[in-house]
Scaffold this active site. Structure first.
Site, PDB file in Angstrom:
ATOM      1  N   ARG A  23     -22.700  75.906 -44.344  1.00 10.50           N
ATOM      2  CA  ARG A  23     -21.595  75.181 -43.696  1.00 10.50           C
ATOM      3  C   ARG A  23     -21.300  73.874 -44.428  1.00 10.50           C
ATOM      4  O   ARG A  23     -20.161  73.483 -44.611  1.00 10.50           O
ATOM      5  CB  ARG A  23     -21.978  74.851 -42.249  1.00 10.50           C
ATOM      6  CG  ARG A  23     -21.282  75.711 -41.228  1.00 10.50           C
ATOM      7  CD  ARG A  23     -21.351  75.191 -39.810  1.00 10.50           C
ATOM      8  NE  ARG A  23     -22.568  74.569 -39.380  1.00 10.50           N
ATOM      9  CZ  ARG A  23     -23.614  75.206 -38.870  1.00 10.50           C
ATOM     10  NH1 ARG A  23     -23.600  76.514 -38.775  1.00 10.50           N
ATOM     11  NH2 ARG A  23     -24.677  74.551 -38.464  1.00 10.50           N
ATOM     12  N   GLU A  34     -36.723  87.794 -46.375  1.00 15.54           N
ATOM     13  CA  GLU A  34     -37.405  88.048 -45.099  1.00 15.54           C
ATOM     14  C   GLU A  34     -38.189  89.351 -45.236  1.00 15.54           C
ATOM     15  O   GLU A  34     -37.618  90.382 -45.594  1.00 15.54           O
ATOM     16  CB  GLU A  34     -36.376  88.130 -43.963  1.00 15.54           C
ATOM     17  CG  GLU A  34     -36.884  88.717 -42.668  1.00 15.54           C
ATOM     18  CD  GLU A  34     -38.118  88.019 -42.092  1.00 15.54           C
ATOM     19  OE1 GLU A  34     -38.124  86.781 -41.970  1.00 15.54           O
ATOM     20  OE2 GLU A  34     -39.104  88.734 -41.778  1.00 15.54           O
ATOM     21  N   CYS A  44     -39.267  83.912 -28.135  1.00 10.06           N
ATOM     22  CA  CYS A  44     -39.627  83.346 -26.823  1.00 10.06           C
ATOM     23  C   CYS A  44     -39.190  84.256 -25.683  1.00 10.06           C
ATOM     24  O   CYS A  44     -39.742  84.188 -24.583  1.00 10.06           O
ATOM     25  CB  CYS A  44     -38.979  81.969 -26.659  1.00 10.06           C
ATOM     26  SG  CYS A  44     -39.146  80.940 -28.119  1.00 10.06           S
TER      27      CYS A  44
HETATM   28  C1  LIG Z   1     -44.155  85.603 -27.397  1.00 13.20           C
HETATM   29  C2  LIG Z   1     -43.727  84.249 -27.853  1.00 13.20           C
HETATM   30  C3  LIG Z   1     -43.158  83.372 -26.941  1.00 13.20           C
HETATM   31  C4  LIG Z   1     -42.770  82.091 -27.357  1.00 13.20           C
HETATM   32  N1  LIG Z   1     -42.206  81.260 -26.435  1.00 13.20           N
HETATM   33  C5  LIG Z   1     -41.812  80.031 -26.820  1.00 13.20           C
HETATM   34  C6  LIG Z   1     -41.173  79.150 -25.892  1.00 13.20           C
HETATM   35  O1  LIG Z   1     -40.959  79.517 -24.718  1.00 13.20           O
HETATM   36  N2  LIG Z   1     -40.805  77.917 -26.324  1.00 13.20           N
HETATM   37  C7  LIG Z   1     -41.010  77.498 -27.615  1.00 13.20           C
HETATM   38  O2  LIG Z   1     -40.656  76.364 -27.963  1.00 13.20           O
HETATM   39  N3  LIG Z   1     -41.602  78.326 -28.529  1.00 13.20           N
HETATM   40  C8  LIG Z   1     -41.987  79.565 -28.161  1.00 13.20           C
HETATM   41  N4  LIG Z   1     -42.557  80.407 -29.088  1.00 13.20           N
HETATM   42  C9  LIG Z   1     -42.763  79.912 -30.467  1.00 13.20           C
HETATM   43  C10 LIG Z   1     -41.483  80.068 -31.313  1.00 13.20           C
HETATM   44  O3  LIG Z   1     -41.107  81.406 -31.296  1.00 13.20           O
HETATM   45  C11 LIG Z   1     -41.783  79.576 -32.711  1.00 13.20           C
HETATM   46  O4  LIG Z   1     -42.097  78.210 -32.652  1.00 13.20           O
HETATM   47  C12 LIG Z   1     -40.602  79.771 -33.666  1.00 13.20           C
HETATM   48  O5  LIG Z   1     -40.222  81.125 -33.759  1.00 13.20           O
HETATM   49  C13 LIG Z   1     -40.975  79.283 -35.057  1.00 13.20           C
HETATM   50  O6  LIG Z   1     -39.952  79.567 -35.948  1.00 13.20           O
HETATM   51  P1  LIG Z   1     -40.254  79.698 -37.513  1.00 13.20           P
HETATM   52  O7  LIG Z   1     -38.957  80.006 -38.171  1.00 13.20           O
HETATM   53  O8  LIG Z   1     -41.034  78.542 -37.990  1.00 13.20           O
HETATM   54  O9  LIG Z   1     -41.273  80.937 -37.640  1.00 13.20           O
HETATM   55  P2  LIG Z   1     -41.079  82.458 -37.245  1.00 13.20           P
HETATM   56  O10 LIG Z   1     -40.168  82.601 -36.105  1.00 13.20           O
HETATM   57  O11 LIG Z   1     -42.464  83.013 -37.127  1.00 13.20           O
HETATM   58  O12 LIG Z   1     -40.378  83.085 -38.529  1.00 13.20           O
HETATM   59  C14 LIG Z   1     -41.032  83.186 -39.746  1.00 13.20           C
HETATM   60  C15 LIG Z   1     -40.394  84.330 -40.533  1.00 13.20           C
HETATM   61  O13 LIG Z   1     -40.921  84.351 -41.841  1.00 13.20           O
HETATM   62  C16 LIG Z   1     -41.117  85.708 -42.235  1.00 13.20           C
HETATM   63  N5  LIG Z   1     -42.111  85.695 -43.313  1.00 13.20           N
HETATM   64  C17 LIG Z   1     -43.400  85.303 -43.226  1.00 13.20           C
HETATM   65  N6  LIG Z   1     -44.021  85.413 -44.428  1.00 13.20           N
HETATM   66  C18 LIG Z   1     -43.085  85.882 -45.292  1.00 13.20           C
HETATM   67  C19 LIG Z   1     -43.109  86.193 -46.671  1.00 13.20           C
HETATM   68  N7  LIG Z   1     -44.226  86.051 -47.403  1.00 13.20           N
HETATM   69  N8  LIG Z   1     -41.980  86.647 -47.239  1.00 13.20           N
HETATM   70  C20 LIG Z   1     -40.848  86.810 -46.505  1.00 13.20           C
HETATM   71  N9  LIG Z   1     -40.764  86.543 -45.192  1.00 13.20           N
HETATM   72  C21 LIG Z   1     -41.864  86.062 -44.590  1.00 13.20           C
HETATM   73  C22 LIG Z   1     -41.581  86.361 -40.949  1.00 13.20           C
HETATM   74  O14 LIG Z   1     -41.400  87.777 -40.981  1.00 13.20           O
HETATM   75  C23 LIG Z   1     -40.694  85.688 -39.908  1.00 13.20           C
HETATM   76  O15 LIG Z   1     -39.502  86.377 -39.684  1.00 13.20           O
HETATM   77  C24 LIG Z   1     -42.958  81.695 -28.716  1.00 13.20           C
HETATM   78  C25 LIG Z   1     -43.527  82.590 -29.630  1.00 13.20           C
HETATM   79  C26 LIG Z   1     -43.905  83.857 -29.221  1.00 13.20           C
HETATM   80  C27 LIG Z   1     -44.528  84.785 -30.214  1.00 13.20           C
END
Ligand SMILES: Cc1cc2nc3c(=O)[nH]c(=O)nc-3n(C[C@H](O)[C@H](O)[C@H](O)COP(=O)(O)OP(=O)(O)OC[C@H]3O[C@@H](n4cnc5c(N)ncnc54)[C@H](O)[C@@H]3O)c2cc1C
Length: 446
Positions: A23, A34, A44
């Site tokens: 954007r 990914e 979540c």
């Molecule tokens: C069941 C559950 C409930 C939750 N509830 C809450 C809530 O109510 N409130 C809240 O604040 N948080 C909650 N969370 C936490 C929240 O989901 C995470 O904080 C958030 O998703 C983090 O985002 P992220 O992008 O850092 O990581 P992620 O969402 O984990 O994304 C990381 C991505 O990187 C990809 N990846 C990893 N390694 C590689 C690689 N080597 N090459 C290519 N791709 C790769 C993975 O496949 C994934 O898609 C919850 C989590 C879960 C599992």
């Protein structure tokens, strides 16, 4: 030549960064790798989706891969797992889901690889039916398994918030639920944790606290979970003892690490290599109360950090705000929330904390339908600062936690917080809001 902004990980932090970067600068080449086939979904929401066998797990996808590609011009490569970062030559390399290798150059790189579930190293942890819930694929697998096996019982290993949310989801499906863990709601004051414990028990959940699963064995179709001198039978085991930063690739590339081996970043989200950023659950943050590094994996921070990285990459220098660890979850009829530090945590950072627990009401006393709210509040005797708040109750908890969260960001003292002008009407609380009553009580202990 146009700049290559490469992102590893296509969920909250990664896709927030990709969308905002595109954007801000449409000419920027934005490429996201990914490893799974899913991007931009609400992890979540998974417990609530799993609770309902009729809902598709794909309901949780916020924006489909095609939209990012076609409408936003982002090169989104699903099924691409990055395995290595070559900082010297500035390229990333990895393997595709069809087994072929790939290699791609970057000018600026964002690591947004999230966190990984911790699986205890016990015999039987790799058996079919022993699962963790982190990715959308995990959610898919769990739903398919419950359906295929017509599962009637589950043992949850771990008693943190995801374990609690899943416990409610399994009970919703009429399954028998037992939980095993060394700690019950780590980080919460015993009064708050005690309320949650009673709520679980009154909903038929069997709790085995101060126990550690030592082995899982398969007996026919049944899993037998062994701990101390007990054994529990179940159709499924959910491992929910927590997550750890997915930072090994960054460590292999020689980047500095912070608390719990998260990737260390400065306030601009730069790692120890100025061309490499990290955001979300894989990276650390500054804590608003201690001013020191911490690792708190939550969704808002991941989205916000993704935005800030995009700003910095696109030449709009942005510092990210610190975190307070504000969080909330629901378990059956209870809402449980916290922000900041408990007294036990604050002591480790040199504070001299005092703490109080009060019971107040969710509505004015004469107003029908109210229920109790328990508030735990901690403050520092030396500076008078508010350190943290925890709360539990049937209503009026989830959003009430945001007032002390804002107070923490403003480094308010308990005295200042006790003088804030908070809203009142009988259906929403007493004249003296539970926050103010707790602050007034805490002032006496400071
Ligand atoms: C069941 C559950 C409930 C939750 N509830 C809450 C809530 O109510 N409130 C809240 O604040 N948080 C909650 N969370 C936490 C929240 O989901 C995470 O904080 C958030 O998703 C983090 O985002 P992220 O992008 O850092 O990581 P992620 O969402 O984990 O994304 C990381 C991505 O990187 C990809 N990846 C990893 N390694 C590689 C690689 N080597 N090459 C290519 N791709 C790769 C993975 O496949 C994934 O898609 C919850 C989590 C879960 C599992």
């Amino acid at each position: 030549m146009d700049m290559n902004f490469v992102i590893i990980g296509g969920d909250a932090a990664g896709m927030s960064a990709a969308s905002r970067a595109k954007r801000l600068d449409h000419n920027l080449n934005v490429t996201v790798f990914e490893k799974s086939m899913d991007v931009s979904y609400s992890a979540c929401g998974m417990p609530y989706n799993i609770a309902n066998p009729d809902r598709e797990i794909d309901d949780l996808v916020v924006r489909r891969a095609e939209v990012f590609k076609e409408k936003q011009g982002i090169d989104l490569m699903t099924g691409h797992r990055v395995g290595q970062i070559d900082r010297h030559n500035r390229w990333v390399s990895g393997i595709k889901s069809d087994g072929k290798k790939f290699k791609f150059p970057y000018d600026k790189l964002l690591i947004a690889t999230g966190a990984l579930p911790i699986i205890p190293e016990i015999p039987g942890a790799d058996l079919a039916g022993v699962m963790a819930l982190k990715s959308l694929d995990d959610g898919r697998r769990i739903k398919a398994y419950l359906k295929e096996k017509s599962a009637r019982s589950v043992v949850i290993v771990g008693m943190g918030y995801i374990g609690m949310e899943m416990c409610e989801a399994f009970r919703e499906r009429d399954m028998g639920v037992s939980m095993i863990s060394m700690d019950f709601l780590p980080g919460f004051h015993e009064t708050i944790a005690g309320m949650v414990r009673r709520e679980l028990e009154s909903n038929g959940v069997m709790l085995h606290v101060r126990h550690q699963a030592s082995q899982i064995v398969k007996a026919g179709e049944i899993l037998n979970i062994l701990f101390a001198d007990h054994g529990l039978n179940a159709d499924m085991v959910l491992m929910a003892i927590g997550v750890t930063p997915n930072s090994s690739m960054a460590a292999d590339a020689g980047l500095a690490l912070g608390p719990k081996k998260s990737i260390a970043v400065n306030r601009h989200l730069q790692t120890s290599d100025e061309n490499i950023f990290a955001a979300g659950d894989c990276s650390d943050a500054f804590h608003v109360v201690t001013g020191q590094k911490t690792w708190i994996p939550l969704a808002l921070r991941a989205n916000r950090a993704g935005w800030a990285v995009a700003d910095n990459v696109c030449g709009k220098p942005t510092e990210i705000s610190p975190v307070a660890g504000t969080s909330v979850f629901k378990v059956f009829d209870l809402q449980v929330a916290r922000t900041g530090l408990s007294a036990a945590e604050a002591t480790q950072f040199g504070f001299e904390p005092a703490e109080v627990v009060i019971e107040s009401r969710s509505r004015a006393h004469a107003h029908p339908g109210g229920s109790s709210i328990w508030v735990y509040m901690a403050g520092d005797k030396k500076s008078g600062r508010l350190l943290g708040v925890q709360m539990v109750g049937k209503e009026g908890v989830a959003h009430r936690i945001n007032a002390p969260a804002v107070a923490l960001h403003n480094r308010m003292t308990v005295d200042e917080f006790s003088r804030t002008d908070l809203a009142y009407a009988p259906p929403f609380g007493p004249v003296w809001d539970p926050m103010l009553t707790a602050a007034n009580q805490l002032l006496k202990a400071l």
